[in-house]
Enzyme design. Structure first.
Site, short mmCIF file in Angstrom:
data_model
loop_
_atom_site.label_atom_id
_atom_site.label_comp_id
_atom_site.label_asym_id
_atom_site.label_seq_id
_atom_site.Cartn_x
_atom_site.Cartn_y
_atom_site.Cartn_z
N HIS A 131 -6.10 -2.06 7.45
CA HIS A 131 -4.75 -2.08 6.88
C HIS A 131 -4.76 -1.51 5.47
O HIS A 131 -3.89 -0.69 5.11
CB HIS A 131 -4.22 -3.51 6.89
CG HIS A 131 -2.92 -3.68 6.17
ND1 HIS A 131 -1.70 -3.70 6.82
CD2 HIS A 131 -2.65 -3.85 4.85
CE1 HIS A 131 -0.74 -3.86 5.93
NE2 HIS A 131 -1.29 -3.96 4.72
N GLU A 132 -5.71 -1.91 4.67
CA GLU A 132 -5.78 -1.41 3.29
C GLU A 132 -6.13 0.08 3.26
O GLU A 132 -5.61 0.83 2.42
CB GLU A 132 -6.80 -2.22 2.48
CG GLU A 132 -6.47 -3.71 2.38
CD GLU A 132 -5.07 -3.97 1.86
OE1 GLU A 132 -4.55 -3.15 1.08
OE2 GLU A 132 -4.48 -5.00 2.24
N HIS A 135 -2.99 2.01 3.75
CA HIS A 135 -2.22 2.18 2.51
C HIS A 135 -2.76 3.36 1.71
O HIS A 135 -1.99 4.15 1.14
CB HIS A 135 -2.30 0.91 1.66
CG HIS A 135 -1.30 -0.14 2.04
ND1 HIS A 135 0.04 0.11 2.16
CD2 HIS A 135 -1.47 -1.47 2.31
CE1 HIS A 135 0.67 -1.01 2.49
NE2 HIS A 135 -0.22 -1.98 2.59
N GLU A 201 4.54 -1.82 4.52
CA GLU A 201 3.65 -2.80 5.15
C GLU A 201 3.63 -2.64 6.66
O GLU A 201 2.57 -2.68 7.29
CB GLU A 201 4.08 -4.23 4.77
CG GLU A 201 3.83 -4.61 3.32
CD GLU A 201 2.36 -4.53 2.96
OE1 GLU A 201 1.50 -4.87 3.79
OE2 GLU A 201 2.07 -4.10 1.83
#
Length: 315
Positions: A131-132, A135, A201
């Site tokens: 997930h990071e 980003h 997100e």
């Protein structure tokens, strides 16, 4: 593509709001000055955001010798994402959480809390890291900097207009409409800014699930993180609430609703989207999963175990 389209529309709305309030005030010079000032502040913050945020949270750098398995996991996920290996940091906080920072993929950093390494199974840690990395790949730091620039400029010219009044007395909105725009435009800008954060997100969840290859692992991780944040405080985040939007799950206790004033979507909605993505909505988790503790929390866990190092990065 829907996530990108929504972000683009929201950013267009911010731009339109900026133009509208500038027209009401009627002073092109003041509008330009406010925009340049806000842009300068946000450019400085973006350029120095990685080191500043890491210092705020007392993050300590870790290398392959400190956490070999974590380092290998991140390297493999970064390769899958088509990204350079980010710098890794550990934050001495018991609450499991993580965030990414850095102005570009070449200068990116991923910070995880000690609680994440102690309490999370390895596949869920992989989901969080993915997930990071999403980003970083999506350059969300840049997106949110541009958003903050526009929102900040709107707030500044609204204050300017309130203090000095508009120069265009023939505004089509009339004096009352102009006054209402000056009052409510900053609030609207804040709401749009938060909506963009929520959209990013969702997009990071989608791409992160693709990078990790297991949407259900990220879904389980989100549930575990959401439960833990209500039980374990994140002292650094509570002391620096302006950084809360950077974390994968809001680290502030008692602030998780999916409403207009939240920077994060509700965990329930994120999990539902992930399980739909996995084609297993019927098997959606209903509570904190009872998976085994992470392999780094026991001496037999190899590189993650605190006992496997003479000195851990958090003491």
């Amino acid at each position: 593509m829907a996530g990108y389209a929504r972000t683009a529309l929201l950013m267009a709305a911010l731009t339109g709001l900026f133009v509208a309030i500038g027209a009401v005030i009627g002073g092109r010079e003041g509008m330009v000055i406010a925009f340049l000032f806000a842009a300068g502040m946000n450019l400085f913050a973006w350029w120095n955001s990685d080191s500043a945020v890491l210092r705020m949270h007392g993050a300590q750098p870790i290398g392959p010798d400190d956490h070999p398995r974590l380092h290998a996991m991140v390297a493999a996920l970064a390769q899958r994402a088509g990204l350079p290996m980010p710098a890794l940091y550990v934050i001495n906080e018991g609450q499991p959480n993580a965030f990414a920072t850095g102005r570009s993929p070449d200068r990116a950093a991923v910070a995880v809390t000690a609680g994440l390494l102690d309490l999370m199974p390895e596949d869920e840690v992989a989901g969080v890291i993915a997930h990071e990395l999403a980003h970083i790949r999506n350059r969300d730091t840049l997106v949110m900097t541009v958003t903050a620039t526009l929102a900040g400029a709107i707030g500044m010219i609204a204050q300017f207009g309130g203090l000095f009044g508009g120069r265009d007395r023939n505004s089509p909105l009339g004096p009352i409409g102009s006054l209402l725009l000056l009052i409510f435009a900053p609030l609207a800008a804040m709401l749009v800014q938060m909506a963009i954060s929520r959209a990013r997100e969702y997009e990071a969840d989608r791409l992160g699930a693709a990078i990790a290859g297991r949407p259900e692992s990220l879904a389980n991780a989100l549930l575990r993180l959401e439960g833990a944040r209500h039980e374990i405080p994140n002292h650094a985040a509570e002391a620096n609430p302006a950084t809360a939007h950077m974390f994968i799950v809001n680290p502030l206790s008692g602030r998780g609703m999916d409403n207009l004033f939240s920077t994060h979507p509700s965990t329930e909605n994120r999990v539902a989207a992930l399980m739909e993505l996995a084609g297993a909505a019927h098997a959606m988790p209903t509570g904190i999963p009872s998976g085994r503790p992470g392999p780094w929390s026991t001496p037999s866990g190899g590189g993650y175990a605190r006992t496997s190092r003479k000195r851990g990065p958090w003491g």
